[in-house]
Each structure stands twice: as structure tokens, then as C-alpha cells.
Design an enzyme around this catalytic site. Structure first.
Site, PDB file in Angstrom:
ATOM      1  N   ASP A  74      -1.052  -6.068  -0.264  1.00 29.02           N
ATOM      2  CA  ASP A  74      -1.496  -5.407   0.969  1.00 29.02           C
ATOM      3  C   ASP A  74      -2.993  -5.180   0.935  1.00 29.02           C
ATOM      4  OD1 ASP A  74       0.508  -4.983   2.826  1.00 29.02           O
ATOM      5  OD2 ASP A  74       1.214  -3.128   1.871  1.00 29.02           O
TER       6      ASP A  74
ATOM      7  N   GLU B 204       8.605  -4.094  10.778  1.00 28.54           N
ATOM      8  CA  GLU B 204       9.064  -2.812  10.223  1.00 28.54           C
ATOM      9  C   GLU B 204       9.640  -1.930  11.323  1.00 28.54           C
ATOM     10  OE1 GLU B 204       6.252  -0.870   7.663  1.00 28.54           O
ATOM     11  OE2 GLU B 204       7.531   0.890   7.396  1.00 28.54           O
TER      12      GLU B 204
ATOM     13  N   ASP C  94       0.839  -1.202   0.000  1.00 32.98           N
ATOM     14  CA  ASP C  94       0.000   0.000   0.000  1.00 32.98           C
ATOM     15  C   ASP C  94       0.875   1.253   0.000  1.00 32.98           C
ATOM     16  OD1 ASP C  94       0.882  -0.175   2.593  1.00 32.98           O
ATOM     17  OD2 ASP C  94      -1.105  -0.120   3.523  1.00 32.98           O
ATOM     18  N   SER C  95       2.206   1.045   0.000  1.00 31.83           N
ATOM     19  CA  SER C  95       3.127   2.160  -0.248  1.00 31.83           C
ATOM     20  C   SER C  95       2.903   2.728  -1.650  1.00 31.83           C
ATOM     21  CB  SER C  95       4.580   1.713  -0.076  1.00 31.83           C
ATOM     22  OG  SER C  95       4.825   0.511  -0.790  1.00 31.83           O
TER      23      SER C  95
ATOM     24  N   LYS D 149      -1.360  -9.375   2.741  1.00 35.03           N
ATOM     25  CA  LYS D 149      -0.670  -8.895   3.953  1.00 35.03           C
ATOM     26  C   LYS D 149      -1.598  -7.941   4.689  1.00 35.03           C
ATOM     27  CE  LYS D 149       3.136  -6.055   3.843  1.00 35.03           C
ATOM     28  NZ  LYS D 149       2.654  -4.832   4.508  1.00 35.03           N
TER      29      LYS D 149
HETATM   30  O1  KIV Z   1       3.537  -1.111   1.675  1.00 38.70           O
HETATM   31  C1  KIV Z   1       4.726  -1.474   1.746  1.00 38.70           C
HETATM   32  O2  KIV Z   1       5.559  -1.190   0.887  1.00 38.70           O
HETATM   33  C2  KIV Z   1       5.114  -2.268   2.907  1.00 38.70           C
HETATM   34  C3  KIV Z   1       6.568  -2.481   3.117  1.00 38.70           C
HETATM   35  C4  KIV Z   1       7.144  -1.272   3.736  1.00 38.70           C
HETATM   36  C5  KIV Z   1       6.836  -3.697   3.917  1.00 38.70           C
HETATM   37  O3  KIV Z   1       4.278  -2.688   3.651  1.00 38.70           O
END
Ligand code: KIV
Length: 266
Positions: free
Chosen positions: A92, A184, A53-54, A122
Site C-alpha cells: 500500500d 471494499e 496500510d492497515s 496499491k
Molecule cells: O490495508 C489493508 O489491509 C487493505 C485491505 C483492507 C484491502 O487495504
């Protein structure tokens, strides 16, 4: 070419990740959000590709991960899955798609899996979402947990972590049936302790080298985000400079009537 390309072309499964932990082989994981990048990352030998979700930050320009929607995550996940042959693709679940109640979480999880054909999901959180985790697992959907600094809870926790809660949450997620956990930004010694206590793989970001694998955001490790340089980040390229140079040369060639030349036209 310097680098590690596995000659094992079999699809990476949850079972194989556990085997890797057992034999001490570290797990590589990197984010991707689109087809072209996913093809490159998969071809370079990545074990796990995270549609994080980044994407909310690096693809959409939001300050936090909170605004990204379920539909947007499904769009990114579908694009990535089309580009991947070997890596496991983990998606995510976005903020707001599973925190409400277990049935809402299950419905969101089923949508992502049905529409994207990804391999796993996730979710951020421990005890507070354990009911939802169990409900999704009971539908046969593999789940990777995420503890420590959880960007979706940035408004609640800030950067504080409580070691005992983290350890107990990690055990709870393993007992529920999660196949791996991301930790994290937590102290290396704490992360190492969790990795040694649990049988499932622990993948770290800013959590030191004592865990079972590492994950980074691809734009960060390729040096595309010039302003983002946290201590845990290793930059493997300076694509910001490389791309700016290429693009400004193109601008200049267009302005100077140098592009296209005779060979570059029909
Ligand atoms: O969303 C993401 O990129 C993440 C990573 C930082 C593990 O959850």
C-alpha cells in the site's frame, strides 16, 4: 491437514492473476506485515500478500490508517519480501505519499519498489488520482487499484459509495493499466457487476462472493482482534484465546519456578 496447498511453485505474476480470472479460479489474498508471518502465509499457498496500510491499525495501534509513514511502510514491506518465495507482494502507498502531485507519487512509488523489492503497489482512489496512477504505471510499476470504502478517505466519504462513480472509476483504472482492483465494503450485486464488466481481477473485502478473489486482514481472520467482528469477517481461528492461554501459562510457570527446568538450561 485440511486446506488448499497449490503444487504450483512458480512465482505469482500479474499475468497469472488475469489467467486465474479467465479460468474461474478464485484469487486468495491476505495481509502480512512482518517476516515470520509472511513465511507462514506464503507457505500456506497464498496467491497475493498485501502489506496493507492497515499496519497502522493492527501493528501500531492507530485508530485510522492515516498516520503510517512511507518509511514505516517500506520497513514492513522489506520484512515481508524477505519471507516470501511464491506469492505476489503488493504494498500500500500510505496516505500523503501520492495525493499531492504526480511527481511526488512517482517518487514515493520508486522508493518503495527500490528499497523493498516488492512486486506491485496499491493506491486508493479513482478519477481523482488517475494522473498519478498513469505516471507510476508509465515507470513500469504494476498497480492494484482500491475503490469502495477507502480508509484513507474516511474523513471525506464516511461509508457512502455511489454506484455510478464506482463503476466509472473501475473502468478508468482498468483502461489506465491497473492489473487488479480491490473493492471494499460495497453491495455484493454492485461488486459482481464490476467484476463481470472488467477483464482484470476484482478482489473483494466485504464485497460478496461474485468477485474474482478475497482479501482479509490476517489478525482479523486469525481471531487476534477480539473486538473486531464485522459481518463480512470469517474467523478461522481464535488466536486471542490460544495466545492468552499460552502466555498466561508461561507467566505462571515463571512465577512458580517451573520454568526453566533442568533440561531447559545449560
Ligand atoms: O490495508 C489493508 O489491509 C487493505 C485491505 C483492507 C484491502 O487495504
Amino acid at each position: 491437514m485440511a486446506g488448499y496447498i497449490s503444487d504450483d511453485t512458480r512465482k505469482v505474476t500479474t499475468h497469472r492473476l488475469v489467467e486465474m480470472k479467465q479460468r474461474g479460479e478464485k484469487i486468495s489474498m491476505l495481509t502480512s506485515y512482518d517476516y515470520t508471518m509472511a513465511q507462514i502465509v506464503d507457505g500456506a499457498g497464498m496467491d497475493v500478500i498485501l502489506v496493507g496500510d492497515s499496519a497502522s491499525n493492527v501493528m501500531a495501534g492507530n485508530v485510522t490508517t492515516l498516520p503510517i509513514t512511507l518509511d514505516q511502510m517500506i520497513y514492513h514491506a522489506k520484512s515481508v519480501v524477505r519471507g516470501v518465495k511464491r506469492a505476489m507482494v503488493v504494498v500500500d502507498m500510505p496516505f500523503g505519499s501520492y495525493q499531492g502531485n504526480e511527481m511526488e507519487g512517482l517518487a514515493s512509488a520508486i522508493r518503495i519498489m527500490k528499497e523493498s523489492h516488492a512486486d506491485a503497489l496499491k493506491l486508493e482512489g479513482g478519477e481523482e488520482i488517475i494522473g498519478t496512477v498513469k505516471r507510476i504505471l508509465s515507470a513500469g510499476i504494476p498497480i492494484m487499484g482500491h475503490l469502495g470504502l477507502m480508509p484513507q478517505s474516511i474523513n471525506k466519504y464516511g461509508t457512502d459509495t455511489e454506484a455510478e462513480k464506482l463503476i466509472s472509476d473501475a473502468h478508468m483504472l482498468e483502461e489506465a493499466g491497473c492489473f487488479a482492483i480491490v473493492l471494499e465494503k460495497i453491495p455484493a450485486a454492485l461488486a459482481e457487476r464490476v467484476a463481470s464488466e472488467l477483464t482484470i481481477p476484482i478482489i473483494g473485502i466485504g464485497a460478496g462472493g461474485g468477485v474474482d478473489g478475497q482479501v482479509l486482514v490476517i489478525q482479523d481472520m486469525l481471531g487476534m482482534n477480539n473486538g473486531f467482528r464485522p459481518r463480512f469477517l470469517r474467523r478461522y481461528a481464535d488466536l486471542h484465546t490460544v495466545m492468552t492461554d499460552a502466555i498466561s501459562r508461561y507467566v505462571s510457570d515463571v512465577k512458580n519456578l517451573d520454568f526453566p527446568n533442568e533440561k531447559e538450561q545449560y
